[in-house]
Scaffold this active site. Sequence first.
Site, mmCIF file in Angstrom:
data_model
loop_
_atom_site.group_PDB
_atom_site.id
_atom_site.type_symbol
_atom_site.label_atom_id
_atom_site.label_comp_id
_atom_site.label_asym_id
_atom_site.label_seq_id
_atom_site.Cartn_x
_atom_site.Cartn_y
_atom_site.Cartn_z
ATOM 1 N N ASP A 273 -5.846 0.043 0.411
ATOM 2 C CA ASP A 273 -5.883 0.052 1.910
ATOM 3 C C ASP A 273 -7.162 -0.541 2.208
ATOM 4 O O ASP A 273 -7.982 -1.231 1.473
ATOM 5 C CB ASP A 273 -5.747 1.427 2.216
ATOM 6 C CG ASP A 273 -6.648 2.612 1.569
ATOM 7 O OD1 ASP A 273 -7.820 1.972 1.202
ATOM 8 O OD2 ASP A 273 -6.360 3.759 1.598
ATOM 9 N N LYS B 47 0.781 -1.178 -0.028
ATOM 10 C CA LYS B 47 0.088 0.059 -0.145
ATOM 11 C C LYS B 47 0.788 1.323 -0.098
ATOM 12 O O LYS B 47 0.574 2.332 -0.819
ATOM 13 C CB LYS B 47 -0.909 -0.055 1.246
ATOM 14 C CG LYS B 47 -1.910 1.110 1.265
ATOM 15 C CD LYS B 47 -1.508 2.355 2.138
ATOM 16 C CE LYS B 47 -2.275 3.429 1.919
ATOM 17 N NZ LYS B 47 -1.727 4.733 2.768
#
Length: 203
Positions: free
Chosen positions: A134, A116
């Site tokens: 996310d 991420k």
Amino acid sequence: MYVEQVFSRLKELYPNGYFHANRDPFYLLISTVLSQRTRDEVTIPATQDLFEVFGTVQELAGADVDEVRELIRNVGFYRVKSHRIIDISRMILQDYGGVVPNSIDELLKLPGVGRKTANCVLGYGYEQDVIAVDTHVHRISNRMGLVDTSEPDETEKELEKVVSKQDWKDINGLMVLFGQNVCRPVSPKCGGCIMNDICPKII
DNA sequence: AAAACGGGGGC
DNA sequence: GCCCCAGTTTT
């Protein structure tokens, strides 16, 4: 068609996407690490305070851990993060000539950097076509039926198949805003939601 | 696959 | 007081 509608409406709702005042890769990298599992109301001022004192790779690489820890004291996991951002800076200085690497494999070698965080740097900082997944992207993509996955890594791969490439780098920013304000983890505001007529409304 | 890391904010 | 949060690392 459905996916195109979803992103058309998200871009209409948030025409500026997510506002990044500073797209410098190093600033993005450090601020994104600090933002992990921490709300931006806390992260943003802490990042500003940090960079007022240690604003460059060299300065943060040579920073005193206790001083850094004080500056980011309100951020979640600030003890381990204070060590990690200093170690990251040292590695960038020693192994990459002071320049944040621009490949996923190199970024993943940095402590505290996962897919991420790496993809946020690559997308916003280096304009690469990547999808930063996310919890918001993972939740909303499944809730709205764009994908059917259990793991964030699966979501990244499935979204790549379904979303047009030009939207990849903006998925995260748009869905974070949408996820914070409307399609929240608990008690989403489905009433009045702009997706109301097309969303499967699994909730 | 699950636990651990963790202070702050909402309710 | 309890639950959740712009994840990643370790067990």
